[in-house]
Structure formats: C-alpha cells, structure tokens
Design a protein around this motif. Structure first.
Motif, PDB file in Angstrom:
ATOM      1  N   LYS A  26      -5.089   1.844   0.787  1.00 21.53           N
ATOM      2  CA  LYS A  26      -6.054   1.195   1.660  1.00 21.53           C
ATOM      3  C   LYS A  26      -6.698   2.256   2.524  1.00 21.53           C
ATOM      4  CE  LYS A  26      -3.595  -0.118   5.868  1.00 21.53           C
ATOM      5  NZ  LYS A  26      -3.859  -0.972   7.014  1.00 21.53           N
ATOM      6  N   ILE A  27      -7.877   1.960   3.008  1.00 24.83           N
ATOM      7  CA  ILE A  27      -8.629   2.892   3.845  1.00 24.83           C
ATOM      8  C   ILE A  27      -8.529   2.436   5.284  1.00 24.83           C
ATOM      9  CG2 ILE A  27     -10.911   3.885   4.289  1.00 24.83           C
ATOM     10  CD1 ILE A  27     -11.625   3.173   1.360  1.00 24.83           C
ATOM     11  N   MET A  28      -8.313   3.370   6.184  1.00 26.06           N
ATOM     12  CA  MET A  28      -8.200   3.041   7.599  1.00 26.06           C
ATOM     13  C   MET A  28      -9.075   4.015   8.382  1.00 26.06           C
ATOM     14  SD  MET A  28      -4.573   2.286   9.405  1.00 26.06           S
ATOM     15  CE  MET A  28      -4.467   1.202  10.817  1.00 26.06           C
ATOM     16  N   LEU A  29     -10.116   3.513   9.036  1.00 21.43           N
ATOM     17  CA  LEU A  29     -11.037   4.416   9.713  1.00 21.43           C
ATOM     18  C   LEU A  29     -11.608   3.782  10.973  1.00 21.43           C
ATOM     19  CD1 LEU A  29     -14.438   4.589   7.773  1.00 21.43           C
ATOM     20  CD2 LEU A  29     -12.815   2.729   7.567  1.00 21.43           C
TER      21      LEU A  29
ATOM     22  N   TRP B  35       0.840  -1.185   0.000  1.00 19.44           N
ATOM     23  CA  TRP B  35       0.000   0.000   0.000  1.00 19.44           C
ATOM     24  C   TRP B  35       0.877   1.237   0.000  1.00 19.44           C
ATOM     25  CZ3 TRP B  35      -1.062  -3.664   4.106  1.00 19.44           C
ATOM     26  CH2 TRP B  35      -2.028  -4.589   3.738  1.00 19.44           C
ATOM     27  N   ASN B  36       0.870   1.985  -1.124  1.00 16.04           N
ATOM     28  CA  ASN B  36       1.648   3.217  -1.205  1.00 16.04           C
ATOM     29  C   ASN B  36       0.943   4.373  -0.525  1.00 16.04           C
ATOM     30  OD1 ASN B  36       3.617   1.903  -2.639  1.00 16.04           O
ATOM     31  ND2 ASN B  36       2.764   2.453  -4.629  1.00 16.04           N
ATOM     32  N   LYS B  37      -0.364   4.218  -0.331  1.00 17.22           N
ATOM     33  CA  LYS B  37      -1.157   5.288   0.281  1.00 17.22           C
ATOM     34  C   LYS B  37      -2.089   4.704   1.334  1.00 17.22           C
ATOM     35  CE  LYS B  37      -1.266   8.052  -3.991  1.00 17.22           C
ATOM     36  NZ  LYS B  37      -0.513   7.094  -4.817  1.00 17.22           N
ATOM     37  N   ILE B  38      -2.169   5.377   2.476  1.00 21.42           N
ATOM     38  CA  ILE B  38      -3.118   5.003   3.519  1.00 21.42           C
ATOM     39  C   ILE B  38      -4.065   6.189   3.707  1.00 21.42           C
ATOM     40  CG2 ILE B  38      -3.437   4.385   5.947  1.00 21.42           C
ATOM     41  CD1 ILE B  38      -0.665   3.142   5.904  1.00 21.42           C
TER      42      ILE B  38
END
Length: 307
Positions: A103-106, A2-5
């Motif tokens: 990926k999404i982190m919430l 994952w290059n972006k979170i």
C-alpha cells in the motif's frame, strides 16, 4: 494484508510526515517499510546526496520505532530505500504494481511554494485515482503532522452510505482492526434534505432511519462474528456529509479513517473531489482510501495532469 508499505518522498519536511505514521503501521503489521524517492529528470541533486538523505531517514525511523516494536511483539523494523528517476506519479504507481501486496502512504502536501511538486490535486490526486492498491493520505499543515495519538490505533472509523461500493474496503477494515487490536466504528451520515423531508414526512424519515440502523447493525454483526469490537453511529446533518465525518473523527480517539473512493447515496456521490476529498483536505485524521478503477478510468487518470 500489506507486506510492503511504500512512502513516497520528495525531500521536504511535509512529505516526511508520512514516515512517522507508516513506521507505526509497519511495527504493528510486520510490514516492510520502503522509502521511495523519485527524482525528476531536471533534478540537479546528486545520487550520493539523495542516498545519504534517505539513509538518515532510515536510521531515524529505526530509532523512533524501537519502543513500539517491543509492544507489538515484532522484533525489528524492516526498512529499505529506493531511488528512481522519472515522472513522480507514474514511477510510484509502477513501483507499487511491481511490488504486490503493498500500500502507498503519503502526505497530502510536499514541497512548499508556487512550484510544489506534491500538492493534493496533482501527484497525490493522480495516485489516488489511478492506484490499484490502497492509498493512505496524511494531511499536513506546514510541516506539522495531522493530530492523532502515537502508537496503537484505538479506533478505526468506517464511513458507509449503504452502497456496495462504500463497503468495498470492509476486508481491509477487518484485517487492519485484527492486526492492531482496534475497535471499528461504522458511521452513516443522513443528509436531512428539507426539500424532501417536510413537516408532513416525519413517518417517511423515521422509516429511513430504521432502515439505516438495520443496515448498520448488520455490518457490526459481521465484524463481531470475526471477533472484532464494533459499533455504529447514525449522524444527521443539513450541511456537508464530509463535515460530519471530519468532526466526529476529531471528537473521538480515531486513528484512521478507511473509505472507499467510490460510493453512492440518495443525496451525494462519494468520489475523490467530493466527500472523500473534503475529509482529506479539511480533517486531521489519516485516511486509507480503497479504490479499484476500471482499466479505462486508470488510463484516463494516469494522463499528465494540467493542474
């Protein structure tokens, strides 16, 4: 990897809980951290106020992550903010699709009160069911984070049920474990249904146990061949599968549970709203959910929720 979170925010302390976890992952993986705020059309807060708010979170994240960056070997935390307007779930999903390898982190909860915008079952539930990228859910209680050690992940828990669907996250498990140097624990929960396994079925049950152990040994061997420390646990219960997973995760130094949102065993389906949902709602361990819904399922799940 994952290059972006992406960390969606709504201005609440509960939603901000996910930043602490995301910055740890970013430090170890070298990912870019994106703080994403979606302002609904009826939101009266000015753009300048929201940008100042997000800017303060960026500075705080950089300050808190400095000690961990030294341990991880990465030089700095690459963090930026995005301010969008629209339907929260739709805006988050669209942004993730336009920013590949992310990926999404919430958090499972956002604003408190009867008009909560981010309760599990509305925005978060829609994201989990419709996202084509992995989603990590952080359960919160009030403004307190889920309980887990800060810093390097020591153990990753990977619940499986013998299906190909439940193994869909194996690639993510391998990559995450390699990046952060974590050990992996595969866990299979065998539901001892007394209506199936009676006193005369001891041999049948033992055969089932033997088959499961061979299956788990195969998974462990795959990871060990890739240089990852791994082991397995076969748990048995006459109750809820989710409760066994939750308790085991909290009794061990597990920093992350990685699950597929679709799996199938002879006793239950592991879908959002069942085992996976209960682990998120009732547990204190962050959960990374992997799902790849069909276009038909995606269209249906992205329709406005009536909840």
């Amino acid at each position: 990897m994952w290059n972006k979170i992406i960390v969606p925010l709504d201005g609440s302390a509960n939603a901000e809980v996910a930043i602490s976890y995301a910055q740890d992952f970013a430090a170890w993986t070298g990912s870019e951290l994106i703080l994403l705020f979606v302002r609904e059309p009826d939101d009266t807060r000015s753009e300048n106020v929201l940008k100042c708010y997000l800017g303060s979170l960026v500075e705080k994240a950089k300050e808190e992550i400095a000690p961990l960056l030294k341990k991880s070997g990465n030089k700095e935390l690459n963090v930026r903010v995005e301010l969008l307007t629209g339907d929260p779930a739709e805006a988050i999903l669209d942004f993730a699709e336009k920013n590949p390898v992310s990926k999404i982190m919430l958090s499972a909860r956002g604003q408190s009160g009867s008009k909560a915008r981010w309760p599990l079952g509305t925005v978060t539930d829609r994201i989990v069911n419709a996202s084509t990228v992995p989603v990590t859910i952080i359960r919160t209680e009030g403004s307190k984070a889920a309980l887990r050690p800060k810093g390097r992940l020591e153990y990753i828990l990977a619940p499986v049920d013998g299906s190909k669907e439940s193994e869909a996250s194996l690639t993510y498990i391998k990559e995450m474990a390699s990046l952060v140097g974590a050990d992996v624990i595969f866990v299979y929960v065998l539901n001892i249904d007394l209506s199936i396994y009676g006193a005369s079925d001891i041999k049948q049950l033992e055969k089932k146990r033997t088959k499961i152990k061979r299956y788990l040994e195969k998974l462990v061997k795959q990871l060990k061949n890739d240089g990852i420390n791994a082991r397995y646990e076969l748990l048995e219960t006459i109750g809820l599968v989710s409760e066994s997973i939750r308790k085991y995760a909290e009794e061990q130094p597990v920093g992350l549970i990685i699950m597929s949102t679709h799996g199938h065993s002879g006793f239950r389906r592991w879908v959002m709203g069942s085992v996976t949902s209960r682990v998120i709602r009732e547990g204190n361990t962050p959960c990374l959910l992997y799902t790849s819904p069909s276009p038909r399922d995606r269209t249906r799940s992205r329709m406005p929720s009536s909840a």
